[in-house]
Design an enzyme around this catalytic site. Sequence first.
Site, mmCIF file in Angstrom:
data_model
loop_
_atom_site.group_PDB
_atom_site.id
_atom_site.type_symbol
_atom_site.label_atom_id
_atom_site.label_comp_id
_atom_site.label_asym_id
_atom_site.label_seq_id
_atom_site.Cartn_x
_atom_site.Cartn_y
_atom_site.Cartn_z
ATOM 1 N N HIS A 1 103.508 -41.614 5.222
ATOM 2 C CA HIS A 1 104.035 -40.972 4.009
ATOM 3 C C HIS A 1 103.400 -41.595 2.761
ATOM 4 C CE1 HIS A 1 106.719 -38.837 6.517
ATOM 5 N NE2 HIS A 1 107.568 -39.812 6.750
ATOM 6 N N LEU B 1 98.359 -27.328 -15.342
ATOM 7 C CA LEU B 1 98.898 -27.030 -14.012
ATOM 8 C C LEU B 1 100.403 -27.200 -14.014
ATOM 9 C CD1 LEU B 1 98.173 -26.686 -10.843
ATOM 10 C CD2 LEU B 1 98.400 -29.171 -10.761
ATOM 11 N N ARG C 1 103.572 -22.603 11.733
ATOM 12 C CA ARG C 1 104.897 -22.093 11.382
ATOM 13 C C ARG C 1 105.206 -22.402 9.919
ATOM 14 N NH1 ARG C 1 106.326 -25.997 15.596
ATOM 15 N NH2 ARG C 1 106.655 -28.039 14.639
ATOM 16 N N ILE C 2 106.269 -21.768 9.437
ATOM 17 C CA ILE C 2 106.629 -21.874 8.021
ATOM 18 C C ILE C 2 107.677 -22.972 7.809
ATOM 19 C CG2 ILE C 2 107.536 -20.558 6.020
ATOM 20 C CD1 ILE C 2 104.797 -19.575 6.990
ATOM 21 N N GLU D 1 98.047 -15.167 1.414
ATOM 22 C CA GLU D 1 97.078 -15.467 2.465
ATOM 23 C C GLU D 1 97.520 -16.795 3.082
ATOM 24 O OE1 GLU D 1 94.569 -13.476 3.416
ATOM 25 O OE2 GLU D 1 95.330 -12.068 1.919
ATOM 26 N N GLU E 1 115.930 -29.491 6.323
ATOM 27 C CA GLU E 1 116.103 -29.955 7.709
ATOM 28 C C GLU E 1 115.687 -31.419 7.883
ATOM 29 O OE1 GLU E 1 114.680 -26.930 6.936
ATOM 30 O OE2 GLU E 1 116.530 -25.892 7.475
ATOM 31 N N ASP F 1 101.946 -31.483 6.120
ATOM 32 C CA ASP F 1 102.461 -31.974 7.402
ATOM 33 C C ASP F 1 101.442 -32.870 8.104
ATOM 34 O OD1 ASP F 1 104.375 -32.200 9.391
ATOM 35 O OD2 ASP F 1 103.644 -30.453 10.500
ATOM 36 N N SER G 1 112.155 -31.075 3.400
ATOM 37 C CA SER G 1 112.870 -29.832 3.700
ATOM 38 C C SER G 1 114.357 -30.098 3.866
ATOM 39 C CB SER G 1 112.312 -29.188 4.975
ATOM 40 O OG SER G 1 112.779 -29.884 6.119
HETATM 41 C C1 IPE Z 1 107.796 -29.296 7.127
HETATM 42 O O1 IPE Z 1 107.330 -30.235 8.040
HETATM 43 C C2 IPE Z 1 108.446 -29.979 5.966
HETATM 44 C C3 IPE Z 1 107.544 -30.685 5.061
HETATM 45 C C4 IPE Z 1 106.258 -30.754 5.149
HETATM 46 C C5 IPE Z 1 108.187 -31.325 3.948
HETATM 47 P P1 IPE Z 1 108.210 -30.696 9.299
HETATM 48 O O2 IPE Z 1 107.415 -31.702 10.016
HETATM 49 O O3 IPE Z 1 109.566 -31.091 8.850
HETATM 50 O O4 IPE Z 1 108.323 -29.328 10.103
HETATM 51 P P2 IPE Z 1 108.636 -29.094 11.647
HETATM 52 O O5 IPE Z 1 109.821 -29.945 11.980
HETATM 53 O O6 IPE Z 1 107.427 -29.493 12.426
HETATM 54 O O7 IPE Z 1 108.896 -27.634 11.746
HETATM 55 C C1 IPE Z 2 105.230 -34.367 6.698
HETATM 56 O O1 IPE Z 2 104.750 -35.182 7.702
HETATM 57 C C2 IPE Z 2 106.060 -35.125 5.700
HETATM 58 C C3 IPE Z 2 107.490 -34.774 5.693
HETATM 59 C C4 IPE Z 2 108.052 -33.869 6.430
HETATM 60 C C5 IPE Z 2 108.342 -35.535 4.782
HETATM 61 P P1 IPE Z 2 105.620 -35.488 9.005
HETATM 62 O O2 IPE Z 2 106.461 -36.674 8.731
HETATM 63 O O3 IPE Z 2 106.349 -34.286 9.435
HETATM 64 O O4 IPE Z 2 104.481 -35.852 10.047
HETATM 65 P P2 IPE Z 2 104.385 -35.396 11.568
HETATM 66 O O5 IPE Z 2 104.490 -33.906 11.594
HETATM 67 O O6 IPE Z 2 105.524 -36.047 12.291
HETATM 68 O O7 IPE Z 2 103.044 -35.899 12.007
HETATM 69 MG MG MG Z 3 105.891 -32.748 10.681
#
Ligand code: IPE
Ligand code: IPE
Ligand code: MG
Length: 237
Positions: free
Chosen positions: A28, A122, A185-186, A198, A58, A11, A56
């Site tokens: 990205h 791996l 968070r997860i 862990e 979402e 993230d 995800s």
């Molecule tokens: C979690 O990150 C999904 C990925 C890293 C692929 P998000 O940026 O989507 O999570 P939220 O929205 O902060 O919970």
């Molecule tokens: C994680 O980075 C990548 C994906 C969820 C695809 P984000 O795009 O969520 O980056 P932030 O959290 O907005 O900085």
């Molecule tokens: Mg994010």
Amino acid sequence: MSLRHVAIIMDGNGRWAARRKRPRTFGHQRGARAVKKTIEACIRNDVAYLTLFAFSSENWSRPEQEVQKLMQLFMRSLKKETPELQKQGVQLAFIGDLSRFSEALQESMRKASEPINTEQRLILNIAVNYGGQWDISQACRKLAQEAKDGLIQPESIDEELFQSYTSLHPQPVVDLMIRTGGEHRISNFLLWQIAYSELYFTETLWPDFDMPEFNEIVNAFNRRERRFGQTSEQINA
Ligand code: IPE
Ligand code: IPE
Ligand code: MG
């Protein structure tokens, strides 16, 4: 306790780009570089399984243009990086509901996950259109169908049997789960498989993640005492 399986919520790409006044998709792209470094770090640390949260269930609700760019980047990276990864002994696998992706992308994923013919160092699982709740419900669906068809008895469903229907089976459950980007968070990543992992959270934004930090986290993991419900005295006996 050895470190066999690492899972990472990658993230912070968007914030990394925003700090540089660049579009989120630039973050990205740079995130893809951090993936390469992390794979290298896992191989050096004898980690046998790495599971990365790339997209995800979402994330479809992001702006259409960002989703589109992510799909393009995903497709390009697969084509570009797979041969080199396979040479290094990396076996790719994809987890998630893949049916929502374009036929071309599904085909690329199928190709990339064909068995490698070099010595395996791996297994790299890439979680796309993945949700921990989806994983649990798809396992339930299969179990219910098999029970209905008389193939299994409801009484035989226990943790071990259930787990064999989840996405990462027969790989071991996760020892260490890392989240970059500072959120605690997860976000619907692995749920069943992190029951006794862990957890490690770092403020580092994903594109800045590198081998020294990975090594630092491995050291921190090695200093932790995994008790699995026992007492410290029992563990050290
Ligand atoms: C979690 O990150 C999904 C990925 C890293 C692929 P998000 O940026 O989507 O999570 P939220 O929205 O902060 O919970
Ligand atoms: C994680 O980075 C990548 C994906 C969820 C695809 P984000 O795009 O969520 O980056 P932030 O959290 O907005 O900085
Ligand atoms: Mg994010």
